[in-house]
Design a protein around this motif. Sequence first.
Motif, PDB file in Angstrom:
ATOM      1  N   GLY A   1       0.819  -1.216   0.000  1.00  0.00           N
ATOM      2  CA  GLY A   1       0.000   0.000   0.000  1.00  0.00           C
ATOM      3  C   GLY A   1       0.845   1.255   0.000  1.00  0.00           C
ATOM      4  N   THR A   2       0.330   2.281   0.668  1.00  0.00           N
ATOM      5  CA  THR A   2       1.044   3.554   0.734  1.00  0.00           C
ATOM      6  C   THR A   2       1.371   3.932   2.167  1.00  0.00           C
ATOM      7  N   ASN A   3       1.317   2.932   3.066  1.00  0.00           N
ATOM      8  CA  ASN A   3       1.683   3.168   4.471  1.00  0.00           C
ATOM      9  C   ASN A   3       3.172   2.832   4.600  1.00  0.00           C
ATOM     10  N   TYR A   4       4.011   3.763   4.192  1.00  0.00           N
ATOM     11  CA  TYR A   4       5.439   3.498   4.082  1.00  0.00           C
ATOM     12  C   TYR A   4       6.110   3.498   5.443  1.00  0.00           C
ATOM     13  N   THR A   5       6.714   2.371   5.792  1.00  0.00           N
ATOM     14  CA  THR A   5       7.336   2.219   7.115  1.00  0.00           C
ATOM     15  C   THR A   5       8.854   2.047   7.024  1.00  0.00           C
ATOM     16  N   ILE A   6       9.394   1.929   5.837  1.00  0.00           N
ATOM     17  CA  ILE A   6      10.833   1.757   5.653  1.00  0.00           C
ATOM     18  C   ILE A   6      11.314   2.843   4.702  1.00  0.00           C
ATOM     19  N   SER A   7      12.404   3.497   5.034  1.00  0.00           N
ATOM     20  CA  SER A   7      12.898   4.554   4.151  1.00  0.00           C
ATOM     21  C   SER A   7      14.416   4.610   4.162  1.00  0.00           C
ATOM     22  N   GLY A   8      14.966   5.216   3.125  1.00  0.00           N
ATOM     23  CA  GLY A   8      16.405   5.422   3.021  1.00  0.00           C
ATOM     24  C   GLY A   8      16.705   6.387   1.897  1.00  0.00           C
ATOM     25  N   THR A   9      17.880   7.042   1.940  1.00  0.00           N
ATOM     26  CA  THR A   9      18.248   8.039   0.940  1.00  0.00           C
ATOM     27  C   THR A   9      19.676   7.792   0.477  1.00  0.00           C
ATOM     28  N   SER A  10      19.889   7.834  -0.840  1.00  0.00           N
ATOM     29  CA  SER A  10      21.226   7.638  -1.404  1.00  0.00           C
ATOM     30  C   SER A  10      21.493   8.723  -2.439  1.00  0.00           C
ATOM     31  N   GLN A  11      22.754   9.139  -2.552  1.00  0.00           N
ATOM     32  CA  GLN A  11      23.114  10.168  -3.521  1.00  0.00           C
ATOM     33  C   GLN A  11      23.179   9.590  -4.924  1.00  0.00           C
ATOM     34  N   LEU A  12      22.649  10.332  -5.872  1.00  0.00           N
ATOM     35  CA  LEU A  12      22.819  10.003  -7.285  1.00  0.00           C
ATOM     36  C   LEU A  12      24.156  10.573  -7.720  1.00  0.00           C
ATOM     37  N   LEU A  13      25.005   9.745  -8.292  1.00  0.00           N
ATOM     38  CA  LEU A  13      26.334  10.191  -8.671  1.00  0.00           C
ATOM     39  C   LEU A  13      26.388  10.516 -10.153  1.00  0.00           C
ATOM     40  N   SER A  14      26.987   9.663 -10.980  1.00  0.00           N
ATOM     41  CA  SER A  14      27.186  10.008 -12.390  1.00  0.00           C
ATOM     42  C   SER A  14      25.971   9.733 -13.264  1.00  0.00           C
ATOM     43  N   VAL A  15      24.996   9.001 -12.754  1.00  0.00           N
ATOM     44  CA  VAL A  15      23.879   8.551 -13.593  1.00  0.00           C
ATOM     45  C   VAL A  15      23.157   9.681 -14.304  1.00  0.00           C
ATOM     46  N   PRO A  16      22.757  10.759 -13.603  1.00  0.00           N
ATOM     47  CA  PRO A  16      21.947  11.765 -14.281  1.00  0.00           C
ATOM     48  C   PRO A  16      22.690  12.564 -15.331  1.00  0.00           C
ATOM     49  N   TYR A  17      24.000  12.474 -15.378  1.00  0.00           N
ATOM     50  CA  TYR A  17      24.718  13.351 -16.284  1.00  0.00           C
ATOM     51  C   TYR A  17      24.537  12.954 -17.749  1.00  0.00           C
ATOM     52  N   ALA A  18      24.187  11.721 -17.999  1.00  0.00           N
ATOM     53  CA  ALA A  18      23.797  11.354 -19.364  1.00  0.00           C
ATOM     54  C   ALA A  18      22.512  12.077 -19.731  1.00  0.00           C
ATOM     55  N   LEU A  19      21.614  12.203 -18.742  1.00  0.00           N
ATOM     56  CA  LEU A  19      20.385  12.962 -18.971  1.00  0.00           C
ATOM     57  C   LEU A  19      20.702  14.441 -19.147  1.00  0.00           C
ATOM     58  N   HIS A  20      21.701  14.921 -18.381  1.00  0.00           N
ATOM     59  CA  HIS A  20      22.126  16.306 -18.535  1.00  0.00           C
ATOM     60  C   HIS A  20      22.675  16.542 -19.937  1.00  0.00           C
ATOM     61  N   ALA A  21      23.440  15.565 -20.435  1.00  0.00           N
ATOM     62  CA  ALA A  21      23.982  15.674 -21.795  1.00  0.00           C
ATOM     63  C   ALA A  21      22.866  15.710 -22.818  1.00  0.00           C
TER      64      ALA A  21
END
Length: 322
Positions: free
Chosen positions: A109-129
């Motif tokens: 469902g949408t009752n989110y009980t687990i969370s975490g955050t990670s940095q995006l490194l080089s991946v988006p730069y292809a999108l930037h290109a």
Amino acid sequence: MKKITLLLFLGIGLVMYGQTPEKISFQAVVRNADQNIVGNKAVGFKLSILSTSVSGTVIYSETHTPTTNINGLVSLEIGTGSVVMGNFSTIDWGANTYYVKTEIDLDGGTNYTISGTSQLLSVPYALHAKKAENVFSGNYDDLTNKPKSNAIKTYKVGDFAHGGVVFWVDETEQHGLVCSKINQSNATKWFAGTFGNTHAKGNGLFSGKANNSIIIATHASIGDDDNLYAARLCNELEITENSIMYGDWYLPSKYELNLIFQNLSAINATAITNGGEAFTNDVYWSSTEETSSRVWVLNFANGQESTVLKNISNRVRAIRSF
């Protein structure tokens, strides 16, 4: 809310296609609070893109309801879920540092009980290109701060370059051989003293350079180096063109002398146009020795090759490589 650090393995990578898609691949291994894999089960995911830091502003979020495989693995594509807020395609990936926040409901469902955050490194730069690609029209004249052109300079037979007239170029058309635009002598001996073997028998492209060195060394060794002779005339030649001095001239081999004759019309025309002189219908020395007393020459009146005595006088035209 429990943290995802111990419960989720996060893997993010760019999906590669012919054109850069506006999505990022995402994989996670889902475990419950007891560290057991949650396999073959529908789970609820909320994925958010944060700017600047792990607690930064949410600029985009979406939801997914995937089913884990037997190993608890789910594979998603950020940018293809049900949008909660924002527009994934308008994110300026080159403008900031971004993080992906993952929230999970193990019951789907949408009752989110687990969370975490990670940095995006080089991946988006292809999108930037990709975004940068869309900005440029493809017309060089539309660029600002235009880069300097590093176009490769090529040459052809008959060009006036590198101190002389081009008479041979290699397959790249960037390197070759030039001859002097003037004769170095109208009457010079090949061997200044008595006959003897120099072993300057090289023949072919660039072999005249080695022959020239051997001939000069031999003259020096027999103490006959005070008189001028063909190889020494070439070795001591200095020609300045367009403020550049060229001083690495040599007596051509038999093969190199033939290359000049094969392109004689173009060479003569260029030499004369640039203040030089045409080849004379006479005999020119090569640097290729035949015997202790004879050397190969070429008659520029008819292209006839022959050998003559070293102590007679013939014409000299120096060449160099570039």
